[in-house]
Design a protein around this motif. Structure first.
Motif, PDB file in Angstrom:
ATOM      1  N   ASP A 326       0.755  -0.975  -0.037  1.00  0.00           N
ATOM      2  CA  ASP A 326       0.057   0.220  -0.013  1.00  0.00           C
ATOM      3  C   ASP A 326       1.003   1.180  -0.036  1.00  0.00           C
ATOM      4  OD1 ASP A 326      -2.008   1.887   0.184  1.00  0.00           O
ATOM      5  OD2 ASP A 326      -2.539   1.558   2.260  1.00  0.00           O
ATOM      6  N   GLY A 327       1.227   1.768  -1.080  1.00  0.00           N
ATOM      7  CA  GLY A 327       2.394   2.672  -1.232  1.00  0.00           C
ATOM      8  C   GLY A 327       2.505   3.054  -2.682  1.00  0.00           C
ATOM      9  N   LYS A 328       3.593   3.713  -2.813  1.00  0.00           N
ATOM     10  CA  LYS A 328       4.341   3.913  -4.262  1.00  0.00           C
ATOM     11  C   LYS A 328       5.936   3.570  -4.316  1.00  0.00           C
ATOM     12  CE  LYS A 328       3.504   8.471  -2.746  1.00  0.00           C
ATOM     13  NZ  LYS A 328       2.262   8.231  -1.874  1.00  0.00           N
ATOM     14  N   LEU A 329       5.911   3.297  -5.743  1.00  0.00           N
ATOM     15  CA  LEU A 329       7.269   2.833  -6.257  1.00  0.00           C
ATOM     16  C   LEU A 329       7.932   3.662  -7.489  1.00  0.00           C
ATOM     17  CD1 LEU A 329       6.989  -1.117  -7.007  1.00  0.00           C
ATOM     18  CD2 LEU A 329       8.208   0.031  -5.009  1.00  0.00           C
ATOM     19  N   ASP A 330       8.930   4.041  -7.171  1.00  0.00           N
ATOM     20  CA  ASP A 330       9.795   5.045  -7.942  1.00  0.00           C
ATOM     21  C   ASP A 330      10.944   4.463  -8.488  1.00  0.00           C
ATOM     22  OD1 ASP A 330      10.114   6.970  -9.851  1.00  0.00           O
ATOM     23  OD2 ASP A 330       9.861   8.731  -8.370  1.00  0.00           O
ATOM     24  N   GLU A 331      11.755   5.127  -9.581  1.00  0.00           N
ATOM     25  CA  GLU A 331      13.097   4.711 -10.151  1.00  0.00           C
ATOM     26  C   GLU A 331      13.428   3.393  -9.711  1.00  0.00           C
ATOM     27  OE1 GLU A 331      14.458   7.719 -11.498  1.00  0.00           O
ATOM     28  OE2 GLU A 331      12.296   8.388 -10.827  1.00  0.00           O
ATOM     29  N   LEU A 332      12.846   2.561 -10.452  1.00  0.00           N
ATOM     30  CA  LEU A 332      13.171   1.114 -10.350  1.00  0.00           C
ATOM     31  C   LEU A 332      14.302   0.581 -11.400  1.00  0.00           C
ATOM     32  CD1 LEU A 332      12.818  -1.874  -9.448  1.00  0.00           C
ATOM     33  CD2 LEU A 332      10.786  -2.043 -10.970  1.00  0.00           C
ATOM     34  N   ALA A 333      15.540   0.056 -10.884  1.00  0.00           N
ATOM     35  CA  ALA A 333      16.418  -0.693 -11.847  1.00  0.00           C
ATOM     36  C   ALA A 333      16.924  -2.069 -11.697  1.00  0.00           C
ATOM     37  CB  ALA A 333      17.493   0.491 -11.901  1.00  0.00           C
ATOM     38  N   ILE A 334      16.957  -2.913 -12.558  1.00  0.00           N
ATOM     39  CA  ILE A 334      17.378  -4.273 -12.338  1.00  0.00           C
ATOM     40  C   ILE A 334      18.815  -4.368 -13.128  1.00  0.00           C
ATOM     41  CG2 ILE A 334      16.908  -6.645 -12.448  1.00  0.00           C
ATOM     42  CD1 ILE A 334      14.059  -5.989 -11.460  1.00  0.00           C
ATOM     43  N   TYR A 335      19.635  -4.949 -12.446  1.00  0.00           N
ATOM     44  CA  TYR A 335      20.797  -5.218 -13.089  1.00  0.00           C
ATOM     45  C   TYR A 335      21.306  -6.674 -13.121  1.00  0.00           C
ATOM     46  CZ  TYR A 335      21.820  -0.309 -12.044  1.00  0.00           C
ATOM     47  OH  TYR A 335      21.532   1.052 -11.797  1.00  0.00           O
ATOM     48  N   THR A 336      22.034  -7.154 -14.283  1.00  0.00           N
ATOM     49  CA  THR A 336      22.645  -8.425 -14.404  1.00  0.00           C
ATOM     50  C   THR A 336      23.802  -8.495 -14.023  1.00  0.00           C
ATOM     51  OG1 THR A 336      22.918  -8.010 -16.744  1.00  0.00           O
ATOM     52  CG2 THR A 336      21.140  -9.137 -16.134  1.00  0.00           C
ATOM     53  N   ARG A 337      24.196  -7.450 -13.183  1.00  0.00           N
ATOM     54  CA  ARG A 337      25.413  -7.702 -12.442  1.00  0.00           C
ATOM     55  C   ARG A 337      25.660  -7.294 -11.074  1.00  0.00           C
ATOM     56  NH1 ARG A 337      27.612  -2.658 -11.374  1.00  0.00           N
ATOM     57  NH2 ARG A 337      26.737  -0.864 -12.640  1.00  0.00           N
ATOM     58  N   VAL A 338      26.426  -7.608 -10.258  1.00  0.00           N
ATOM     59  CA  VAL A 338      26.342  -6.954  -8.823  1.00  0.00           C
ATOM     60  C   VAL A 338      26.683  -5.436  -8.731  1.00  0.00           C
ATOM     61  CG1 VAL A 338      27.386  -7.175  -6.473  1.00  0.00           C
ATOM     62  CG2 VAL A 338      26.782  -9.092  -7.716  1.00  0.00           C
ATOM     63  N   LEU A 339      25.856  -4.830  -7.897  1.00  0.00           N
ATOM     64  CA  LEU A 339      26.146  -3.450  -7.614  1.00  0.00           C
ATOM     65  C   LEU A 339      27.408  -3.257  -6.556  1.00  0.00           C
ATOM     66  CD1 LEU A 339      22.800  -1.737  -7.714  1.00  0.00           C
ATOM     67  CD2 LEU A 339      24.422  -1.317  -9.459  1.00  0.00           C
ATOM     68  N   THR A 340      28.229  -2.455  -6.539  1.00  0.00           N
ATOM     69  CA  THR A 340      29.110  -2.015  -5.644  1.00  0.00           C
ATOM     70  C   THR A 340      28.443  -1.413  -4.517  1.00  0.00           C
ATOM     71  OG1 THR A 340      30.107  -0.046  -6.432  1.00  0.00           O
ATOM     72  CG2 THR A 340      31.025  -2.186  -7.261  1.00  0.00           C
ATOM     73  N   ASP A 341      29.194  -1.582  -3.256  1.00  0.00           N
ATOM     74  CA  ASP A 341      28.698  -0.688  -1.910  1.00  0.00           C
ATOM     75  C   ASP A 341      28.678   0.615  -2.379  1.00  0.00           C
ATOM     76  OD1 ASP A 341      29.836  -2.301   0.899  1.00  0.00           O
ATOM     77  OD2 ASP A 341      29.411  -3.332  -1.225  1.00  0.00           O
ATOM     78  N   GLU A 342      29.566   1.371  -3.161  1.00  0.00           N
ATOM     79  CA  GLU A 342      29.555   2.776  -3.335  1.00  0.00           C
ATOM     80  C   GLU A 342      28.367   3.047  -4.434  1.00  0.00           C
ATOM     81  OE1 GLU A 342      33.500   1.285  -2.006  1.00  0.00           O
ATOM     82  OE2 GLU A 342      32.400   0.413  -3.793  1.00  0.00           O
ATOM     83  N   GLU A 343      27.968   2.114  -5.298  1.00  0.00           N
ATOM     84  CA  GLU A 343      26.915   2.296  -6.124  1.00  0.00           C
ATOM     85  C   GLU A 343      25.692   2.464  -5.458  1.00  0.00           C
ATOM     86  OE1 GLU A 343      27.949   0.878 -10.562  1.00  0.00           O
ATOM     87  OE2 GLU A 343      27.956  -0.678  -8.934  1.00  0.00           O
ATOM     88  N   MET A 344      25.335   1.390  -4.505  1.00  0.00           N
ATOM     89  CA  MET A 344      24.209   1.466  -3.859  1.00  0.00           C
ATOM     90  C   MET A 344      24.226   2.535  -2.825  1.00  0.00           C
ATOM     91  SD  MET A 344      23.537  -2.550  -3.031  1.00  0.00           S
ATOM     92  CE  MET A 344      25.352  -3.027  -2.212  1.00  0.00           C
ATOM     93  N   ILE A 345      25.244   3.158  -2.475  1.00  0.00           N
ATOM     94  CA  ILE A 345      25.012   4.386  -1.703  1.00  0.00           C
ATOM     95  C   ILE A 345      24.739   5.596  -2.425  1.00  0.00           C
ATOM     96  CG2 ILE A 345      26.517   5.925  -0.181  1.00  0.00           C
ATOM     97  CD1 ILE A 345      27.958   3.446   0.892  1.00  0.00           C
ATOM     98  N   GLU A 346      25.568   5.560  -3.390  1.00  0.00           N
ATOM     99  CA  GLU A 346      25.269   6.754  -4.296  1.00  0.00           C
ATOM    100  C   GLU A 346      23.867   6.734  -4.860  1.00  0.00           C
ATOM    101  OE1 GLU A 346      26.766   9.898  -6.201  1.00  0.00           O
ATOM    102  OE2 GLU A 346      27.665   8.936  -5.114  1.00  0.00           O
ATOM    103  N   HIS A 347      23.150   5.596  -5.155  1.00  0.00           N
ATOM    104  CA  HIS A 347      21.823   5.965  -5.653  1.00  0.00           C
ATOM    105  C   HIS A 347      20.930   6.185  -4.668  1.00  0.00           C
ATOM    106  CE1 HIS A 347      22.125   2.096  -8.841  1.00  0.00           C
ATOM    107  NE2 HIS A 347      22.887   3.250  -9.088  1.00  0.00           N
ATOM    108  N   SER A 348      21.285   6.140  -3.199  1.00  0.00           N
ATOM    109  CA  SER A 348      20.454   6.811  -2.200  1.00  0.00           C
ATOM    110  C   SER A 348      20.598   8.332  -2.178  1.00  0.00           C
ATOM    111  CB  SER A 348      20.743   6.160  -0.955  1.00  0.00           C
ATOM    112  OG  SER A 348      22.109   6.536  -0.253  1.00  0.00           O
ATOM    113  N   LYS A 349      21.222   9.012  -2.817  1.00  0.00           N
ATOM    114  CA  LYS A 349      21.452  10.425  -2.876  1.00  0.00           C
ATOM    115  C   LYS A 349      20.639  11.112  -3.921  1.00  0.00           C
ATOM    116  CE  LYS A 349      26.398   9.771  -1.179  1.00  0.00           C
ATOM    117  NZ  LYS A 349      27.710  10.153  -1.426  1.00  0.00           N
ATOM    118  N   LEU A 350      19.826  10.477  -4.402  1.00  0.00           N
ATOM    119  CA  LEU A 350      18.870  11.005  -5.518  1.00  0.00           C
ATOM    120  C   LEU A 350      18.255  12.218  -5.021  1.00  0.00           C
ATOM    121  CD1 LEU A 350      17.835  10.857  -8.579  1.00  0.00           C
ATOM    122  CD2 LEU A 350      16.296   9.176  -7.781  1.00  0.00           C
TER     123      LEU A 350
END
Length: 350
Positions: A326-350
């Motif tokens: 019960d809510g909203k989804l936005d900016e969904l991305a699925i990758y065929t590789r592993v994201l690095t820790d730095e990338e996952m942190i960077e995504h949260s800075k949108l």
């Protein structure tokens, strides 16, 4: 005589030296506040019969709201950014008498880089006739863009949910909506898709679903819970493809990642605000997740991933105590590789 002159010189330095120091400190403070490097206003102009309603310049994309009137057909034929052709143009065909959001994706600008953009269009006047051309310009400064607009070859699918779950990667994995899903609500950036928490309210990819590997994949998205699982008394699913499930438990509001066994992510996101979640499923069966840029203490899978799976990306389930979010989804991305820790942190800075 020499002693008097030395005293005068010392008094001069004491008097004006402090003044110079104060001036230097004031200049340094103004520099830190950005007074000497002000932000650049974005401007957008285009020849008739087109109008530029708005434009957003990011380091990886240009988003333009273009309108056209008194035309039978109209098309954006090219976008050039700082002398380079746009890699991918989305929504290049404009609808007469309405505003169309045109997207130039896959750019590699630097944040705060000044940009000069040229737009070329072609159109036919209402009633038919010859093909005409019109040009426009946009100027401004690049801001941080969303990761869904990256020119990443390992992006399996990417939705910004502006206009619905339309795949931005060119892989053709756009989704269909069921049960009145509303994709016109305000999102984390632009629009989001809103789900009312019933098993008839979801989205799924049709007619062909993408295939995930058994490991070495990742997903990243923003979500907003109108109501949490405890208050609803149900397990509510944020993602519910056939290959894995991501849900909030009705006992403690904790998030769980499930494939062959339930793995506690170690995070109970609150309702009423936007959150970011990114997870990487690694070859050795480890799952690493970041919630709002913080690493979570996920426990290890029990049994790992047995095989690759066709994902349908539905938020529907079998009903009963298991229901979509019960809510909203936005900016969904699925990758065929592993994201690095730095990338996952960077995504949260949108």
């Amino acid at each position: 005589m020499h002693q008097k002159r030395g005293q005068v010189a010392m008094e001069f330095l004491m008097t004006y030296g402090w003044a110079i120091i104060i001036i230097l400190l004031a200049v340094a403070a103004l520099w830190l506040l950005g007074v000497f490097s002000p932000s650049v206003t974005t401007t957008c102009q285009i020849e008739a019969p087109f109008t530029c309603q708005d434009a957003v310049i990011s380091d990886n994309s240009i988003i333009i709201n273009l309108g056209t009137a008194q035309t039978q057909s109209a098309t954006v034929t090219s976008i050039t950014v700082n002398g380079q052709a746009c890699p991918t143009i989305i929504n290049s065909a404009l609808t007469p008498n309405t505003v169309t959001t045109v997207k130039c994706l896959g750019l590699t600008l630097k944040e705060k880089e000044k940009t000069a953009i040229q737009i070329t269009t072609s159109y036919k006047k209402k009633g038919g006739g010859l093909t005409h051309s019109a040009e426009g310009t946009i100027s401004g400064q690049a801001s941080r863009g969303s990761y869904v607009y990256d020119n990443d070859p390992d992006l399996l699918l990417a939705y910004d949910f502006d206009g619905g779950p339309i795949d931005l990667t060119g892989n053709g994995y756009s989704a269909t909506l069921t049960g009145g899903v509303d994709c016109t609500v305000q999102g984390k950036r632009g629009n989001a898709c809103s789900f009312n928490g019933t098993d008839l309210n979801y989205y799924q990819i049709s007619p062909v679903s993408p295939e995930l590997p058994a490991s070495n994949f990742a997903f990243s998205f923003w979500f907003y819970l109108d109501n949490d699982a405890v208050s609803r008394g149900v397990w509510q699913y944020l993602l519910h493809p056939s290959g894995f499930r991501l849900y909030q438990h009705d006992g403690d509001n904790q998030l769980y990642f499930y494939n062959t066994g339930a793995q506690l992510i170690g995070w109970a996101p609150s309702s009423g605000e936007w959150h970011h979640l990114a997870c990487s499923v690694i070859a050795d069966d480890n799952v690493i997740c970041y919630g709002d840029g913080q690493k979570k203490a996920i426990n290890q899978p029990t049994g790992g991933f047995t095989s690759s799976s066709q994902i349908t990306l539905t938020t529907t389930s079998s009903g009963g105590n298991d229901l979509p979010m019960d809510g909203k989804l936005d900016e969904l991305a699925i990758y065929t590789r592993v994201l690095t820790d730095e990338e996952m942190i960077e995504h949260s800075k949108l």
